[in-house]
Design a protein around this motif. Structure first.
Motif, mmCIF file in Angstrom:
data_model
loop_
_atom_site.group_PDB
_atom_site.id
_atom_site.type_symbol
_atom_site.label_atom_id
_atom_site.label_comp_id
_atom_site.label_asym_id
_atom_site.label_seq_id
_atom_site.Cartn_x
_atom_site.Cartn_y
_atom_site.Cartn_z
ATOM 1 N N TRP A 46 0.840 -1.201 0.000
ATOM 2 C CA TRP A 46 0.000 0.000 0.000
ATOM 3 C C TRP A 46 0.871 1.245 0.000
ATOM 4 O O TRP A 46 1.921 1.313 0.662
ATOM 5 N N CYS A 47 0.448 2.237 -0.770
ATOM 6 C CA CYS A 47 1.032 3.572 -0.683
ATOM 7 C C CYS A 47 -0.116 4.562 -0.859
ATOM 8 O O CYS A 47 -1.248 4.177 -1.154
ATOM 9 N N ALA A 48 0.147 5.814 -0.662
ATOM 10 C CA ALA A 48 -0.924 6.813 -0.709
ATOM 11 C C ALA A 48 -1.598 6.868 -2.076
ATOM 12 O O ALA A 48 -2.769 7.242 -2.187
ATOM 13 N N GLN A 49 -0.859 6.493 -3.113
ATOM 14 C CA GLN A 49 -1.401 6.578 -4.472
ATOM 15 C C GLN A 49 -2.357 5.421 -4.791
ATOM 16 O O GLN A 49 -3.309 5.583 -5.548
ATOM 17 N N ASP A 50 -2.083 4.226 -4.216
ATOM 18 C CA ASP A 50 -2.911 3.063 -4.551
ATOM 19 C C ASP A 50 -2.425 1.860 -3.748
ATOM 20 O O ASP A 50 -1.444 1.936 -2.996
ATOM 21 N N PHE A 51 -3.093 0.735 -3.971
ATOM 22 C CA PHE A 51 -2.746 -0.534 -3.336
ATOM 23 C C PHE A 51 -2.667 -1.603 -4.428
ATOM 24 O O PHE A 51 -3.416 -1.564 -5.404
ATOM 25 N N PHE A 52 -1.762 -2.562 -4.260
ATOM 26 C CA PHE A 52 -1.727 -3.677 -5.213
ATOM 27 C C PHE A 52 -1.283 -4.958 -4.517
ATOM 28 O O PHE A 52 -0.494 -4.942 -3.575
ATOM 29 N N TRP A 53 -1.845 -6.076 -4.999
ATOM 30 C CA TRP A 53 -1.345 -7.405 -4.641
ATOM 31 C C TRP A 53 -0.285 -7.808 -5.647
ATOM 32 O O TRP A 53 -0.257 -7.306 -6.783
ATOM 33 N N ILE A 54 0.550 -8.728 -5.273
ATOM 34 C CA ILE A 54 1.694 -9.084 -6.112
ATOM 35 C C ILE A 54 1.274 -9.704 -7.444
ATOM 36 O O ILE A 54 2.030 -9.680 -8.417
#
Length: 678
Positions: A46-54
């Protein structure tokens, strides 16, 4: 989805899928008790810009290992979010601990808060009934348990002001419409529920501050134990010794282990040598420390048959152990033979397959024949090949003087069974074939029985048991004579695949199907490779079983139905199998008279490399049009086959190098230079 990048220590085995999600987590036996049972465990950022799974499509990844090691080296990038990462996973070689090191790089010109999420979906003892997960405040860990199985999930942030997990979540999944705690992570805020029971999962959060254009390292780990106290001791040890030290020693251990092989690998081209070592390492991940050599541990096959390949087939184990013996890993093979000695039936035969704990595995072989009469639900080659490879084990290891117990408790009863399990002509009685599909007298089985009896005779001779030595030799000769008389099709100048008993005519019916397993007629020494009948058999096998697509490779047999993808059997007799393609490469190596003759075999070895996953993992078979892995991945036998053909290739290459000519010397020199099968 194919399994990739297996890592383990002989007690713990972790498999990832092609997207680098954890799918299989075996403990305390390799191949038994899959504590995740194909349930996907997520890893996210997670970061402020977005979230991602691997496994997000925007994430580019290169999945590989560190060279000569069972530590992964996975490089990834999310370009839009300005994040690079390198993940290195391993299973400690001294303790039952899975380690994950994440190096995260901030590509932006601004400081950023980053959160890492490790989600774990367990099925303890292989099922999700009655599991418990709770947060332990003293360990700062999520602890899963049921019965005598405990697993703790912990983490360590690089930031000194908040080194321990910054959040956690426990919950239920797969019931009441609940997907799991991984969904809770996607907004960067975990709920903090402290305990859950039933069908459960959990997620742990680490937070770090990444300065502009900089990188930091964070850690997650999982400790495996039988009790809470055992897990707590491991957690304490790990935090004292540091996860970096454990991962480093694990890497060093495997580099040292795989380079113990005594073969002169410098004679090989670098890519062949590297792949050979990778095959040794992947093979080792499927060997349990108590002796079971497991065929494959890919739980994805459950979707196909509601059963797995996580069993010890004595045949697979014997041939894998033989490849390991030739490489000098005698201790592993010794444990395998001890396993076989333990499970041998009082009648002297080995069963279809076994669980890693030595109990009898599931089977589809009936105990009655078509007339309702008792038959043995066995594959006789499995008993015979254990004897055959056991002889070579003691010869190669130099331990014949310590083989008395093996001779008395394994060789004698098994050889006596082979002697008596024959018909009046001398042929072995029917049993199931190596493909586990047909009940009859198979060429492969006959060759293995002959080899097993020859090995038994050699044991008897060594131990001064002269009567048995003569007896076993005489019976082996009878088997060979019967094979020449009944398994050779004179009208086609080649051998038959099998004979099947007809209750209507009270005689055997020949099976003319071309089957690549017929290579065993020469490989196990029943007939000489120069025998014109063998030469013609091998020629037509290649001609008829080569897959006529851009993928190529060799099928098992004509019109192979297993995972069949097309009915155009003239073009695609079956899906290409790694072992079958490599068996033909063995034939080419054995037949080579000049250095130039080795080129076709080398091409087939490169075919195997080219159709493995980038990590070096080989499946059982590949799709004949796309080359995608089919059935289980990795298959231990595939890797052992590459190991063996490389050893034989090296042996011939060594002859040519030593003589300084392109001509091969007498084939007997090959047997002196390097361990060979015959």
């Amino acid at each position: 989805m194919a399994r990739d990048l297996p890592i383990g220590n002989g007690n713990v085995l972790i498999n990832f899928d092609a997207a680098y999600n954890i799918r299989d987590m075996y403990y305390p036996l390799v191949g038994q008790e899959n504590q995740s049972s194909d349930h996907l465990s997520h890893f996210g950022i997670w970061c402020a810009q977005d979230f991602f799974w691997i496994d997000n499509p925007e994430v580019s990844k290169k999945l590989n290992y560190l060279e000569d090691s069972l530590v992964t080296n996975v490089e990834g990038m999310h370009e839009r979010l300005g994040l690079n990462f390198v993940i290195r996973d391993g299973v400690d070689v001294q303790h039952n601990v899975f380690l994950r090191k994440i190096k995260l790089e901030n590509l932006f010109e601004a400081q950023r808060e980053i959160k890492l999420y490790f989600h774990l979906d367990l099925q303890i003892y292989g099922n999700g009934v009655g599991d418990t997960i709770y947060f332990d405040p003293e360990l700062n860990s999520l602890v899963f348990y049921k019965g005598h199985r405990y697993m703790s999930l912990s983490g360590l942030s690089p930031d000194a002001d908040q080194p321990f997990p910054s959040g956690y979540a426990t919950g239920q999944k797969g019931i009441h419409g609940l997907e799991g705690t991984w969904r809770d992570a996607e907004d960067g805020q975990l709920g903090g529920n402290p305990i859950a029971q039933g069908s459960v999962d959990g997620t742990l959060e680490l937070t770090m501050q990444l300065p502009p254009k900089s990188s930091k390292e964070a850690w997650f780990w999982i400790c495996f134990g039988h009790t809470k106290q055992e897990v707590e001791r491991m957690e304490s040890m790990l935090r004292t010794e540091t996860p970096q030290a454990l991962l480093q020693r694990t890497h060093n251990h495997w580099v040292k282990w795989v380079n113990q092989d005594a073969h002169q690998l410098s004679l090989l081209k670098p890519d062949l040598a590297s792949f050979y070592k990778r095959c040794l390492l992947i093979t080792r991940t499927n060997v349990d420390n108590r002796g079971a050599i497991i065929a494959a541990n890919d739980s994805d096959i459950l979707k196909f048959a509601k059963d797995t390949y996580s069993y010890m087939w004595p045949r697979d184990g014997a041939l894998v152990s033989h490849a390991l013996d030739r490489a000098g890993y005698y201790e592993l093979s010794s444990k395998f033979f001890d396993f076989c000695k333990k499970v041998l039936t009082p009648e002297g035969y080995l069963m279809h397959k076994y669980n890693p704990d030595s109990s009898v595995g599931s089977s589809w072989h009936p105990w009655v024949d078509g007339q309702g009469k008792k038959q043995l639900a066995i594959q006789e080659d499995e008993t015979a090949l254990v004897l055959y490879t056991l002889w070579h084990h003691h010869k190669l290891a130099g331990t014949l003087e310590r083989s008395r117990e093996d001779y008395e408790k394994l060789v004698q009863p098994a050889a006596d069974f082979l002697v008596h399990y024959r018909d009046a002509s001398g042929l072995p009685l029917p049993s199931y074939d190596l493909w586990e599909e047909r009940y009859g007298v198979l060429a492969f089985t006959v060759a293995s029985v002959h080899a097993g009896l020859v090995a038994a005779a050699r044991f008897a001779d060594y131990h001064q048991d002269k009567a048995r030595a003569v007896y076993y030799t005489d019976v082996a000769d009878q088997v060979k004579k019967a094979a020449e008389q009944q398994l050779f099709a004179a009208d086609q100048n080649r051998f038959l695949r099998a004979l099947y008993w007809s209750y209507e005519t009270n005689q055997y019916v020949p099976d003319y199907t071309l089957d690549m397993s017929m290579y065993g007629l020469f490989d196990f020494g029943l007939f000489e490779l120069e025998d014109p009948r063998i030469v013609e058999t091998m020629r037509i096998l290649k001609e008829k079983l080569w897959v006529q697509t851009d993928i190529g490779g060799i099928a098992r047999y004509e019109n192979d139905y297993y995972h069949q993808v097309t009915n155009d059997v003239a073009k695609v007799p079956g899906n290409p199998w790694f072992i079958c393609t490599l068996w033909y490469a063995e034939w080419l190596v054995a037949s080579a008279k000049t250095a130039d003759d080795l080129q076709e075999a080398e091409n087939l070895m490169r075919w195997a490399i080219g159709h493995a996953l980038p990590s070096g993992t080989m499946a059982e078979q590949v799709h004949p049009f796309t080359g995608a892995p089919l059935s289980v991945s990795p298959l231990t036998w595939s890797h052992a086959s590459f190991i063996k053909v490389t050893q034989e290739y090296l042996s011939k290459l060594k002859i040519f190098t030593r003589t300084g000519t392109k001509q091969a010397t007498d084939a007997s020199e090959d047997k002196v230079l390097e361990p060979v099968v015959h």
